[in-house]
Design an enzyme around this catalytic site. Structure first.
Site: not given
Length: 262
Positions: A111, A137-139, A150
């Site tokens: 990540n 993918i953190d969003y 993020y």
């Protein structure tokens, strides 16, 4: 057409009573964190309930835990269950790939390091094969409707749009994407179907969507409306009387092409 997948996500964090031991936790918007038990025991339950795969993520925001601690958990799990395992959290170098793969992981999730050093995706893919590389993918969605990626456990905002990052990650060598809505995480309000659909239409690799499942219908929506290859959840299976097999039955009844119970 390949079968779509239903994947429990087991989030791990150092135990409050023993900082060297990782325990299973659930979260809300990457903030509130509740310890709920032993990851190995829970993994065995998911195998008995015919899970397709498992995802293990060390979410320790302080990055105090070495990958070797996560590797110990993966090693114990791999001796008890027989299904594909994805492991991630704190992976910053190629040696971490080797450590986790040699302890029983089949795929490695990366990540923050992928965003900080995009070439890391290519190096990992070249060395271990794209099938081993899962870019997570953190969003979040801003009030004006804009999306941003993020990193660092959801603490640090970047200037990158998740769709653009998904496309770039595939070009760099990622074999799979794991996308998570921080806004919906643990809220049981359903997946972010809009962004899931955008990403799935923009790439040619499998996309796992996560964050927000509170009803069986939310899983079906992820497949039907989001066009995801897989839907992952953690909190849903931790706090529901409805077990994994019942959820699978509801999804099948909705006409989704997932694996049937044996």
């Amino acid at each position: 057409m390949s079968k779509l997948r239903l994947i429990p996500k087991l989030q791990l964090k150092p135990a409050s009573y023993n900082s060297k031991k990782l325990v299973l936790v659930i979260t809300r918007q990457f903030q509130e964190c509740i310890e709920i038990g032993d990851p190995v025991s829970q993994a065995k339950i998911f195998q008995d309930q015919l899970s397709d795969e498992l995802i293990f993520i060390n979410i320790d925001k302080n990055n105090k835990q070495e990958v070797s601690v996560l590797a110990e958990v993966i090693n114990k799990v791999s001796q008890e269950i027989f299904m594909p395992l994805t492991a991630g959290g704190g992976v910053t170098k190629l040696e971490d790939f080797r450590t986790l793969l040699s302890n029983g992981a089949d795929k490695i999730s990366i990540n923050s390091q992928a965003v900080i050093s995009p070439e890391f995706i290519t190096k990992a893919s070249d060395k271990y094969g794209s099938q081993c590389v899962v870019v997570s993918i953190d969003y979040k969605k801003e009030q004006n409707g804009e999306y941003f990626v993020y990193i660092n456990g959801g603490k640090q905002k970047t200037s990158i749009h998740p769709v653009e990052w998904a496309i770039q990650s595939e070009k760099l060598g990622a074999g799979e994407l794991l996308i998570t809505s921080i806004d919906n995480d643990g809220m049981k309000v359903g997946l972010d179907l809009n962004l899931t659909n955008q990403i799935c239409k923009s790439v040619n690799i499998p996309v796992i969507t996560a964050g927000g499942c509170g009803l069986s219908k939310h899983f079906s929506d992820g497949f039907i409306e989001g066009n995801a290859s897989a839907v992952s959840a953690g909190t849903f299976f931790a706090h529901r009387d409805q077990n994994f097999m019942q959820t699978r039955s509801h999804i099948l009844n909705a006409g989704v092409n997932i694996r049937r119970q044996r």
